[in-house]
Write a protein that holds these residues in place. Structure first.
Motif, PDB file in Angstrom:
ATOM      1  N   TYR A  99      78.318 102.262  68.872  1.00  0.00           N
ATOM      2  CA  TYR A  99      78.784 101.211  67.439  1.00  0.00           C
ATOM      3  C   TYR A  99      79.453 102.026  66.265  1.00  0.00           C
ATOM      4  O   TYR A  99      80.271 103.096  66.792  1.00  0.00           O
ATOM      5  CB  TYR A  99      77.135 101.608  66.824  1.00  0.00           C
ATOM      6  CG  TYR A  99      77.000 103.195  67.039  1.00  0.00           C
ATOM      7  CD1 TYR A  99      77.229 103.886  65.654  1.00  0.00           C
ATOM      8  CD2 TYR A  99      76.298 104.556  67.287  1.00  0.00           C
ATOM      9  CE1 TYR A  99      77.182 105.371  65.941  1.00  0.00           C
ATOM     10  CE2 TYR A  99      75.830 105.044  67.876  1.00  0.00           C
ATOM     11  CZ  TYR A  99      76.120 106.060  66.363  1.00  0.00           C
ATOM     12  OH  TYR A  99      76.192 107.176  66.607  1.00  0.00           O
TER      13      TYR A  99
ATOM     14  N   ALA B 281      75.258  92.599  69.179  1.00  0.00           N
ATOM     15  CA  ALA B 281      73.678  91.818  69.157  1.00  0.00           C
ATOM     16  C   ALA B 281      73.084  91.473  70.438  1.00  0.00           C
ATOM     17  O   ALA B 281      73.866  91.738  71.363  1.00  0.00           O
ATOM     18  CB  ALA B 281      73.687  90.352  68.249  1.00  0.00           C
ATOM     19  N   ALA B 282      71.856  90.925  71.015  1.00  0.00           N
ATOM     20  CA  ALA B 282      71.805  91.271  72.360  1.00  0.00           C
ATOM     21  C   ALA B 282      72.349  90.361  72.724  1.00  0.00           C
ATOM     22  O   ALA B 282      72.782  90.167  74.478  1.00  0.00           O
ATOM     23  CB  ALA B 282      70.026  90.270  72.006  1.00  0.00           C
ATOM     24  N   ASP B 283      73.033  88.844  72.085  1.00  0.00           N
ATOM     25  CA  ASP B 283      74.202  87.961  72.849  1.00  0.00           C
ATOM     26  C   ASP B 283      75.458  88.106  73.416  1.00  0.00           C
ATOM     27  O   ASP B 283      75.783  87.815  74.226  1.00  0.00           O
ATOM     28  CB  ASP B 283      73.968  86.383  72.515  1.00  0.00           C
ATOM     29  CG  ASP B 283      74.358  86.650  70.968  1.00  0.00           C
ATOM     30  OD1 ASP B 283      74.873  88.190  70.589  1.00  0.00           O
ATOM     31  OD2 ASP B 283      74.083  85.857  69.871  1.00  0.00           O
TER      32      ASP B 283
ATOM     33  N   HIS C 288      77.627  88.225  68.744  1.00  0.00           N
ATOM     34  CA  HIS C 288      77.600  88.434  67.474  1.00  0.00           C
ATOM     35  C   HIS C 288      77.473  89.982  67.136  1.00  0.00           C
ATOM     36  O   HIS C 288      77.101  90.660  67.937  1.00  0.00           O
ATOM     37  CB  HIS C 288      76.312  87.544  66.845  1.00  0.00           C
ATOM     38  CG  HIS C 288      76.314  85.936  66.802  1.00  0.00           C
ATOM     39  ND1 HIS C 288      76.120  85.656  68.242  1.00  0.00           N
ATOM     40  CD2 HIS C 288      77.165  84.784  65.894  1.00  0.00           C
ATOM     41  CE1 HIS C 288      76.090  83.853  67.846  1.00  0.00           C
ATOM     42  NE2 HIS C 288      76.861  84.223  66.606  1.00  0.00           N
TER      43      HIS C 288
ATOM     44  N   THR D 230      75.334  93.153  64.970  1.00  0.00           N
ATOM     45  CA  THR D 230      73.579  93.595  64.299  1.00  0.00           C
ATOM     46  C   THR D 230      73.998  94.711  63.439  1.00  0.00           C
ATOM     47  O   THR D 230      75.284  95.509  63.983  1.00  0.00           O
ATOM     48  CB  THR D 230      72.791  93.926  65.077  1.00  0.00           C
ATOM     49  OG1 THR D 230      72.229  92.631  65.924  1.00  0.00           O
ATOM     50  CG2 THR D 230      71.197  94.765  64.522  1.00  0.00           C
TER      51      THR D 230
ATOM     52  N   SER E 226      72.764  97.541  60.554  1.00  0.00           N
ATOM     53  CA  SER E 226      71.457  98.195  60.283  1.00  0.00           C
ATOM     54  C   SER E 226      71.702  99.051  58.850  1.00  0.00           C
ATOM     55  O   SER E 226      72.725  99.530  59.427  1.00  0.00           O
ATOM     56  CB  SER E 226      71.212  99.074  61.961  1.00  0.00           C
ATOM     57  OG  SER E 226      70.126  99.524  60.726  1.00  0.00           O
TER      58      SER E 226
ATOM     59  N   THR F 239      81.479  89.210  64.275  1.00  0.00           N
ATOM     60  CA  THR F 239      81.421  89.238  65.675  1.00  0.00           C
ATOM     61  C   THR F 239      82.486  89.603  66.722  1.00  0.00           C
ATOM     62  O   THR F 239      82.985  90.076  66.266  1.00  0.00           O
ATOM     63  CB  THR F 239      82.700  87.071  65.553  1.00  0.00           C
ATOM     64  OG1 THR F 239      82.035  87.039  66.943  1.00  0.00           O
ATOM     65  CG2 THR F 239      83.909  87.370  65.732  1.00  0.00           C
TER      66      THR F 239
ATOM     67  N   SER G  54      71.560  94.792  70.544  1.00  0.00           N
ATOM     68  CA  SER G  54      70.389  94.538  70.035  1.00  0.00           C
ATOM     69  C   SER G  54      70.387  93.820  69.057  1.00  0.00           C
ATOM     70  O   SER G  54      71.234  93.908  68.451  1.00  0.00           O
ATOM     71  CB  SER G  54      69.704  95.653  70.296  1.00  0.00           C
ATOM     72  OG  SER G  54      67.860  95.770  70.188  1.00  0.00           O
ATOM     73  N   ASN G  55      69.201  92.857  69.073  1.00  0.00           N
ATOM     74  CA  ASN G  55      69.549  91.823  67.423  1.00  0.00           C
ATOM     75  C   ASN G  55      67.975  93.001  66.489  1.00  0.00           C
ATOM     76  O   ASN G  55      68.104  92.960  65.293  1.00  0.00           O
ATOM     77  CB  ASN G  55      68.591  91.134  67.718  1.00  0.00           C
ATOM     78  CG  ASN G  55      69.397  90.055  68.175  1.00  0.00           C
ATOM     79  OD1 ASN G  55      70.713  89.950  68.305  1.00  0.00           O
ATOM     80  ND2 ASN G  55      68.381  89.165  69.230  1.00  0.00           N
ATOM     81  N   ASN G  56      67.502  94.250  67.080  1.00  0.00           N
ATOM     82  CA  ASN G  56      66.990  95.174  66.270  1.00  0.00           C
ATOM     83  C   ASN G  56      67.649  95.899  65.895  1.00  0.00           C
ATOM     84  O   ASN G  56      68.554  97.236  65.709  1.00  0.00           O
ATOM     85  CB  ASN G  56      66.199  96.432  67.988  1.00  0.00           C
ATOM     86  CG  ASN G  56      64.519  96.828  66.693  1.00  0.00           C
ATOM     87  OD1 ASN G  56      64.503  96.963  65.506  1.00  0.00           O
ATOM     88  ND2 ASN G  56      64.568  98.089  67.957  1.00  0.00           N
ATOM     89  N   GLN G  57      67.001  95.717  64.473  1.00  0.00           N
ATOM     90  CA  GLN G  57      68.152  96.574  63.927  1.00  0.00           C
ATOM     91  C   GLN G  57      67.255  98.563  63.604  1.00  0.00           C
ATOM     92  O   GLN G  57      68.278  99.447  62.843  1.00  0.00           O
ATOM     93  CB  GLN G  57      67.616  96.187  62.204  1.00  0.00           C
ATOM     94  CG  GLN G  57      68.601  95.358  62.028  1.00  0.00           C
ATOM     95  CD  GLN G  57      68.144  94.614  60.561  1.00  0.00           C
ATOM     96  OE1 GLN G  57      67.085  94.062  59.813  1.00  0.00           O
ATOM     97  NE2 GLN G  57      69.376  94.796  59.649  1.00  0.00           N
TER      98      GLN G  57
END
Length: 428
Positions: free
Chosen positions: A49, A69-71, A74, A76, A78, A103, A149-152
């Motif tokens: 990160y 992000a999860a994909d 993209h 995320t 936080s 991205t 992850s998409n989880n912030q």
């Protein structure tokens, strides 16, 4: 050589810092008459990160942390609040609006957008009219378990590199934002300067390889305890080895307990650095406390056996001996399981998890095999001794309740064979 997409420093309303050692760029823009913060940050994807924050330290700071992000395509971002030397915690009161250019670009992560109403937070605020606003940045551990992850509010491992700098927020105030990107070869700092507060070994205020030393020490200490000392302690505390080497068994048990204490201490200290563990409610932590207190109890039983009566008056094994022996073996099994839970909690790499599982399984089977061999050797010696007695080795032989006759141990002077006395059933 053309560098990856970076900020086009074309407007005076942008302040940025570029850290060449980390190939990282961070910039902000402060729209006038607004509480929003426009931001831009980019770093190599081998760091898990990239983050920057407002404040001179972790306590009472506000941070923006970007990761895939999860994909895997993209990004995320936080918004988090810092409370001290611990993992910053996600705060849902702050909203981040990302630009379309956020991205994964080749081997770089690019995060660009606006943090809405983010200029003040509990315990602090951004000074938009100064040339020395304290700032900081951090990069997650390189080549760690892949974070996507998409989880912030996802759990973050401790940063590997970090630094501090001062930013000119007067220069950063104005229209334009940070959305204009271009490919540039030369990058310079505008409106910022690194703060070197870490000594001569940290050029330009950058600290590199600042990994989670406490977590690593916790794992190594307990690995030695559970894979080396525990098997030795269990084997030395079994059968004839215990009778032959009681002092070695006692020393090994003491070292085993000391390693558990050291592992518990480093684990407790490391737990305060993460949101998920600072309340000590995870399965790994709960089981860790249970096994530690079990170890203390079993050590107390062992001391009682060594300094007190290890055997009952009849020569049979006492209940304390049985509880100590089998309790120690069960404790070892629980610690092996807890080690796996710890690796899962730490988001360890798949290779490390597999390696620990294989090594633990092999050690467990080796101990079982050793105990089986000791049991067989002890049983064979017992059977050999009993057979010698039954064949006339000089001891009395009694055919119990299933026999019809008994051998009297008394001999007359001149008798060459024992006297056989018929069994009188009515005498019983």
């Amino acid at each position: 050589m053309v560098r990856p997409l970076s900020l086009a420093l074309l407007a005076a309303s942008v302040s940025n810092i570029h850290i060449p050692q980390l190939a990282t760029t961070i910039a902000i823009n402060l729209p006038p008459n607004s509480n929003d913060i426009n931001f831009y940050m980019t770093a190599p994807t081998y760091y898990s990160y990239v983050a920057f924050g407002f404040g001179s330290g972790m306590a009472n700071s506000f941070m923006l942390i970007a990761y895939p992000a999860a994909d895997g395509k993209h990004v995320t971002v936080s918004p988090r609040l810092g409370t001290g030397d611990t993992e910053p915690q996600f705060d849902s009161n702050y909203h981040v609006r990302l630009n379309s250019n956020s991205t994964i670009y080749g081997s770089y992560i690019v995060a660009s957008g606006t943090c809405v109403n983010c200029r003040s937070w509990p315990g602090g605020a951004l000074n938009s009219n100064t040339n020395n606003q304290p700032m900081m940045y951090a990069l997650g551990p390189a080549y760690a378990a892949h974070l996507a992850s998409n989880n912030q509010g996802v759990t973050l491992q401790k940063h590997e590199a970090y630094g501090r700098f001062l930013m000119n927020t007067i220069q950063a105030t104005g229209y334009g934002g940070t959305g204009v990107l271009t490919s540039i070869d030369n990058q310079v700092n505008t409106g910022t300067q690194p703060v070197n507060t870490y000594g001569a070994n940290s050029p330009n205020g950058v600290v590199i390889n600042d990994r989670d030393g406490l977590g690593l020490a916790h794992g190594i200490v307990l690995a030695v305890a559970v894979l080396v000392l525990a098997p030795m302690d269990i084997i030395l505390g079994s059968g004839r080895l215990l009778a032959s080497f009681p002092l070695i068994h006692a020393v090994c048990s003491l070292l085993y307990l000391l390693m558990l204490i050291a592992g518990l201490g480093t684990g407790i200290r490391a737990s305060f650095e993460y949101v998920a563990t600072k309340h000590f409610a995870t399965a790994h932590q709960v089981l860790g406390f249970i096994t530690f207190f079990m170890g203390l109890l079993l050590l107390g039983l062992g001391i009682a056996l060594h300094v007190g009566r290890a055997m009952s008056s009849s020569g049979e094994r006492g209940i304390v001996t049985v509880v100590h022996k089998w309790g120690t073996r069960f404790l070892w099994l629980l610690i092996l399981i807890d080690g796996g839970l710890g690796l899962k909690l730490a988001d360890a790499s798949l290779g490390l998890v597999i390696g620990y599982s294989v090594l633990s399984g092999a050690t467990f089977l080796a101990v079982v095999f050793a105990l089986a061999c000791l049991w067989c050797i002890g049983g064979r010696r017992t059977r050999t001794r009993d057979g010698a007695v039954a064949d006339g080795g000089g001891g009395p032989v009694n055919f119990g309740f299933n026999g019809r006759k008994s051998v009297n141990s008394r001999k007359t002077s001149g008798d060459s064979e024992p006297v056989i006395i018929p069994e009188n059933r009515h005498a019983r």
